[in-house]
Design a protein around this motif. Sequence first.
Motif, short mmCIF file in Angstrom:
data_model
loop_
_atom_site.label_atom_id
_atom_site.label_comp_id
_atom_site.label_asym_id
_atom_site.label_seq_id
_atom_site.Cartn_x
_atom_site.Cartn_y
_atom_site.Cartn_z
N ALA A 1 -2.09 -34.49 -14.19
CA ALA A 1 -2.03 -33.16 -13.58
C ALA A 1 -0.65 -32.54 -13.78
O ALA A 1 -0.53 -31.35 -14.11
N MET A 2 0.40 -33.34 -13.60
CA MET A 2 1.76 -32.85 -13.79
C MET A 2 1.95 -32.36 -15.23
O MET A 2 2.50 -31.28 -15.47
N ALA A 3 1.48 -33.16 -16.20
CA ALA A 3 1.64 -32.79 -17.60
C ALA A 3 0.84 -31.53 -17.95
O ALA A 3 1.33 -30.65 -18.66
N LEU A 4 -0.38 -31.43 -17.44
CA LEU A 4 -1.19 -30.25 -17.71
C LEU A 4 -0.55 -29.00 -17.13
O LEU A 4 -0.55 -27.93 -17.76
N ASN A 5 0.02 -29.11 -15.94
CA ASN A 5 0.70 -27.95 -15.36
C ASN A 5 1.90 -27.54 -16.19
O ASN A 5 2.17 -26.34 -16.36
#
Length: 433
Positions: A13-17
């Motif tokens: 999720a962090m990387a996608l954001n």
Amino acid sequence: MAPGSVPLLNTRAMALNRLRDFSEGFRDAAAAIGLQPQSAAGYVNRAHSESGLDRRGEMLEDLRRAAELDPKFREKYEAAVRLPEDSDTALLFDDLVGAGGAAAAAEAPARRSLPLWPFALAGLLLVGFGVFSSPGIRERTTQFFSRAPADVRSAPAAEPGAPPSAFWGRYEVRREIAEGGMGVVYEAFDRGLERRVAVKKMRDEIRLNRRERERFLNEARTVAKLHHPNIVEIYSIEEDGDDAYLVFEYVEGRTLHEIIQEQGRLSLAPVKHVFLGVCSALEYAHGQGVVHRDLKPANIMVDKNGAVKVMDFGVARQAADAAGNHNQTNTVIGTLPYMAPEQEEGVVRREADIYALGVCLYEALSGDLPFKGSPGAALLSKRDAKYAPLGRSIGGLPEAVDRLIGRALQPDPEQRIHSAREFFQELDHAPNS
């Protein structure tokens, strides 16, 4: 890490954001919270996604929850609350690779300290190589994302290190029901009176603003004076430290909005039943000098026995028009598609509720809104009364219904139907077929 693990979901999720894929980031953060409701990193990651999706209210609520779970996020939450509404909230998350990675690492089984960069790199690799394209992992993620918010979000918790809340000591929280501009609503159980209740907790951005807090409480006191079988009743208004709560009647049923979404449009006979209750509630409230200001299908509840209740008078306002005068306010409150033209300009008068009745009737019978498009275009259409009469698209609809809607949607409030009683009388006289 095992498929579907919380650290794995949070890292992705962090990387996608960071890649600005906020919709997918939201899915993974929501899945992480579903697996572990105490995941502070999950709430921060979801808040980052909500910032990118322009969902400020939900972003603030998730940052508040993260701060409750982990004090190191309190500074970020307080900075978010202080930001003006038109500010770029993305600036709040410039450091999120470190914060999210650190939190994700803390949730992993290993307790030893690890450098933060591997988590950010792992997230980017997961995105690049499509680890989450695995049907099993994606199915599990989708299952959690598709749950209602009440299943994903947790009940309010006391701030770490703070004494137990005296208010929540009297109530057992069951689930989150809804979230709106004024606060978050929970289903709860009153331990003393042994009954289900609904509790609205005032939003922090209102709580921290003295003027808005007083307005919230004053309007709640106004509504608490209303006692009618078709109005959801406020049982009490309670303050606990800096927090304020409304405790009100719990209604088990569905909103008119949900019914319309399910059925598409309704026939005239059941619509008459619903509007009898709504008009009765409004006629009584107007007689007490109270204007709802946010009447819409989502605020009309039909309980399991078919009884109709109007709710969310939380934005109601005392109308000062007993002598023909009308309140002018600097705060425009309501939901744009249902707002009368004068209400959009800050004028508070009971005819605005009649206008909203007309929009609700149109939507209930057609499944669609009379005025659509951008806010500016919709306002122009309202001022010119430009909308498609229902008789053109609904065969067999009595002409009297179109005439009623036309009178309710008059741009000039002086030319509009002046009472909810008159509105229902005209509706009731229209033949059902």
